[in-house]
Design a protein around this motif. Structure first.
Motif, short mmCIF file in Angstrom:
data_model
loop_
_atom_site.label_atom_id
_atom_site.label_comp_id
_atom_site.label_asym_id
_atom_site.label_seq_id
_atom_site.Cartn_x
_atom_site.Cartn_y
_atom_site.Cartn_z
N LEU A 225 0.93 -1.24 -0.02
CA LEU A 225 -0.03 0.11 0.16
C LEU A 225 0.95 1.43 -0.03
CD1 LEU A 225 -2.77 -1.12 2.45
CD2 LEU A 225 -2.61 -1.60 0.07
N ARG A 226 0.60 2.02 -0.91
CA ARG A 226 1.41 3.18 -1.21
C ARG A 226 0.58 4.52 -1.09
NH1 ARG A 226 6.40 1.78 -3.09
NH2 ARG A 226 6.63 -0.52 -3.77
N ALA A 227 1.42 5.58 -0.85
CA ALA A 227 0.44 7.18 -0.76
C ALA A 227 -0.11 7.41 -2.15
CB ALA A 227 1.53 8.19 -0.45
N PRO A 228 -1.39 7.61 -2.10
CA PRO A 228 -1.73 7.86 -3.29
C PRO A 228 -1.52 9.34 -4.24
CG PRO A 228 -3.57 8.37 -1.76
CD PRO A 228 -2.39 7.64 -0.96
N ILE A 229 -1.07 10.20 -3.29
CA ILE A 229 -0.85 11.43 -3.56
C ILE A 229 0.10 11.95 -2.56
CG2 ILE A 229 -2.90 12.21 -4.68
CD1 ILE A 229 -3.75 13.78 -2.03
N ARG A 230 0.78 13.23 -2.86
CA ARG A 230 1.97 13.92 -1.89
C ARG A 230 1.01 14.54 -0.85
NH1 ARG A 230 3.76 18.76 -1.41
NH2 ARG A 230 2.69 19.18 -3.18
N ALA A 249 -10.79 -0.16 5.52
CA ALA A 249 -9.92 1.02 5.50
C ALA A 249 -8.91 0.79 6.62
CB ALA A 249 -10.71 2.33 6.02
N VAL A 250 -7.64 0.90 6.04
CA VAL A 250 -6.49 0.78 6.97
C VAL A 250 -5.67 2.02 7.20
CG1 VAL A 250 -6.21 -1.59 6.36
CG2 VAL A 250 -5.32 -0.04 4.98
N VAL A 251 -5.64 2.94 6.15
CA VAL A 251 -5.06 4.38 6.20
C VAL A 251 -5.81 5.27 5.99
CG1 VAL A 251 -2.82 5.44 5.60
CG2 VAL A 251 -2.68 2.94 5.93
N GLN A 252 -5.66 6.42 6.87
CA GLN A 252 -6.50 7.71 6.52
C GLN A 252 -5.38 8.75 6.35
OE1 GLN A 252 -9.89 8.27 5.95
NE2 GLN A 252 -8.90 10.18 5.16
N MET A 253 -5.41 9.57 5.01
CA MET A 253 -4.68 10.66 4.70
C MET A 253 -5.36 12.00 5.40
SD MET A 253 -2.08 9.36 3.31
CE MET A 253 -1.43 10.76 2.21
N THR A 320 -7.60 1.51 1.57
CA THR A 320 -8.16 0.15 2.07
C THR A 320 -7.76 -1.10 1.51
OG1 THR A 320 -9.57 0.05 -0.32
CG2 THR A 320 -10.45 1.20 1.60
N ALA A 321 -7.81 -2.16 2.23
CA ALA A 321 -6.90 -3.34 2.00
C ALA A 321 -7.39 -3.97 0.76
CB ALA A 321 -7.02 -4.26 3.28
N PRO A 322 -6.39 -4.36 -0.32
CA PRO A 322 -6.75 -4.84 -1.39
C PRO A 322 -7.11 -6.40 -1.46
CG PRO A 322 -4.54 -4.69 -1.38
CD PRO A 322 -4.96 -3.93 -0.19
N GLN A 323 -6.77 -7.09 -0.28
CA GLN A 323 -6.90 -8.38 -0.05
C GLN A 323 -7.10 -8.75 1.39
OE1 GLN A 323 -3.72 -10.61 -1.80
NE2 GLN A 323 -2.32 -9.89 -0.41
N LYS A 324 -7.66 -9.96 1.71
CA LYS A 324 -7.57 -10.42 3.06
C LYS A 324 -6.35 -10.74 3.51
CE LYS A 324 -9.93 -14.01 5.75
NZ LYS A 324 -10.57 -15.27 5.84
N GLY A 325 -5.77 -10.27 4.64
CA GLY A 325 -4.50 -10.82 5.19
C GLY A 325 -4.17 -10.39 6.44
N ILE A 326 -3.00 -10.11 6.85
CA ILE A 326 -2.22 -9.97 8.02
C ILE A 326 -1.37 -8.45 7.56
CG2 ILE A 326 -0.74 -10.09 9.79
CD1 ILE A 326 -3.05 -12.02 9.74
N VAL A 327 -1.72 -7.53 8.43
CA VAL A 327 -1.28 -5.95 8.34
C VAL A 327 0.39 -6.07 8.82
CG1 VAL A 327 -1.21 -3.80 9.09
CG2 VAL A 327 -3.27 -4.87 8.66
#
Length: 466
Positions: A225-230, A249-253, A320-327
């Motif tokens: 998971l990468r930052a969508p914008i600066r 949802a896992v990260v909120q910018m 958001t998480a693209p798949q089920k898994g572990i963070v």
């Protein structure tokens, strides 16, 4: 007739010479003492020492090294070999040219004077004391006749020389037992042969090269998971190593800047839409207003596209998480309020059952490895239960590690039968992401000697620069 003081002086000198003779620690030292000290007991021009085992002249008075290739020594060696085979070879006697073979007698006057005393050195054999053995002879060369009756100390000197010579020869024979002499087989030789054969066999024993390297369990093919914008990370909505579902949802910018830009874009769109509607109404009564309708319409569409782009960007600010898994993420508190660039990695989402080994092979321990090379992984938490794996990826360029050393990064996958089927709890606890341990890699077969000396030979090569 000699005076008592002169006789006492001769006896004292003989005792000193005999003591020096018995203190000789080797045959060369004994030969040197014999040829150089004999002239102190009787007047003679030269003294030679002939050894029976060597069958040649080995020492001469006032000469540091005897050259066996000189004409005198070659002729004298032939004469001594002939005299040693005579029946009276073990008796002291005066030699003349008549006692030589005809082929050698003609050269007597060339090399020797008239008088030569043959003083044999004899010893009794340890197995047969009744038959003494000739071990050498002293040749006393003089212009005057030399007899044992005229110089009685020569008999004692002959006995002392024979005893010292036989004692050193016996000591030399005992030392040669450890030197594998000829074809003689002894217990010492057999023992040495067995020990050497054992060492050679042990060094040639085939073994497999192995090397130890630090390793860590990591995720295989995780979703990054990468930052969508600066922008700035507002909050991490999940905890490390926690399970997440697809779309969660896992990260909120931080969206404040985007919301401000979106509000301004909506106002620009409202203005552009009002100007377009006003121009449409004027065009009904004023034909000249129709020329500006197309420009106003494009301006309205551009403002609408800007609104849609900013709205979509605001939506993507919630990752958001693209798949089920572990963070897999570092300390969440370190990410709060942190500015990130476009595309910067924030966290990973990995499948719990898709794991691999990340091995850091030090450059100094590198051996020849191939894909599918077997690997055994010993966890620090469970060192007695190794996990089986095999290499899948090899690196040919070393990279710096966190410890400041260079290492080759290798990848390995776990085998299916890592843990016995009956031990499910151990299987679940042992293979957790982030666990560290030591990986044992198995290389090609080699010899035990090379395996043990590989490091010293490598250091020697570097030290000698070859």
């Amino acid at each position: 007739m000699s005076s008592p003081s002169h006789v006492a002086q001769q006896l004292s000198q003989f005792i000193q010479l005999e003591q020096q003779l018995r203190q000789a620690d080797s045959l060369p030292a004994l030969g040197f003492a014999l040829v150089n000290h004999t002239g102190m007991l009787c007047p003679c021009d030269q003294v030679f020492l002939w050894q029976a085992d060597a069958e040649r002249i080995t020492h001469a008075a006032h000469v540091t090294q005897v050259d066996a290739h000189t004409p005198l020594n070659q002729w004298l060696n032939q004469c001594c070999q002939y005299w040693s085979r005579q029946a009276n070879a073990q008796q002291a006697r005066t030699l003349t040219a008549e006692q030589c073979p005809e082929a050698l007698a003609s050269q007597w006057s060339t090399y020797l004077p008239t008088n030569v005393l043959w003083l044999p050195l004899i010893t009794a054999s340890p197995s047969d004391t009744t038959h003494p053995k000739l071990i050498g002879a002293l040749l006393l060369v003089s212009q005057q006749a030399i007899t044992l009756q005229a110089y009685p100390l020569l008999s004692r000197w002959q006995e002392a020389a024979s005893h010292a010579f036989s004692a050193l020869q016996a000591h030399q024979r005992s030392a040669r037992r450890w030197q594998l002499p000829g074809l003689r087989r002894s217990r010492q030789r057999l023992l040495i042969f067995i020990v050497l054969a054992g060492f050679i066999g042990l060094f040639c024993w085939p073994v497999r090269q192995t090397v130890l390297a630090p390793a860590q369990i990591e995720a295989k093919n995780p979703s990054i998971l990468r930052a969508p914008i600066r922008g700035v990370v507002a909050d991490i909505l999940v905890k490390p190593n926690s399970p997440v579902s697809e779309g969660q949802a896992v990260v909120q910018m931080d969206t404040r800047e985007i919301e401000s830009q979106l509000e301004a874009s909506r106002q620009q769109y409202a203005i552009a839409a009002a100007e377009f509607r006003q121009a449409q109404q004027q065009a009904l009564s004023d034909p000249r207003s129709k020329a500006s309708l197309e420009v106003l319409r494009r301006r309205r569409d551009q403002a609408a596209s800007e609104v849609r782009y900013l709205a979509d960007t605001k939506t993507r600010m919630t990752i958001t998480a693209p798949q089920k898994g572990i963070v897999i993420v570092d300390n969440p508190s370190d990410w709060q309020g942190r500015a990130v660039a476009l595309g910067e990695r924030i966290m990973q989402i990995a499948q719990a059952d898709q794991q691999q080994l990340n091995i850091q092979l030090p450059v100094n321990d590198a051996i020849h490895l191939t894909p599918d090379t077997p690997v055994r992984f010993f966890l620090n938490s469970q060192p007695t239960t190794p996990l089986k794996a095999h290499l899948t990826q090899l690196a040919y360029r070393p990279q710096p590690t966190l410890e400041g050393t260079l290492a080759y990064p290798l990848k390995a996958e776990f085998d299916h039968s890592v843990i016995p089927d009956g031990d499910k709890a151990l299987n679940a606890q042992s293979r957790q992401l982030g666990f560290k341990g030591t990986a044992k890699l198995y290389g090609e077969p080699t010899r035990l000697g090379f395996y043990l000396l590989r490091r010293p030979l490598s250091m020697l090569r570097v030290w000698l620069s070859f």
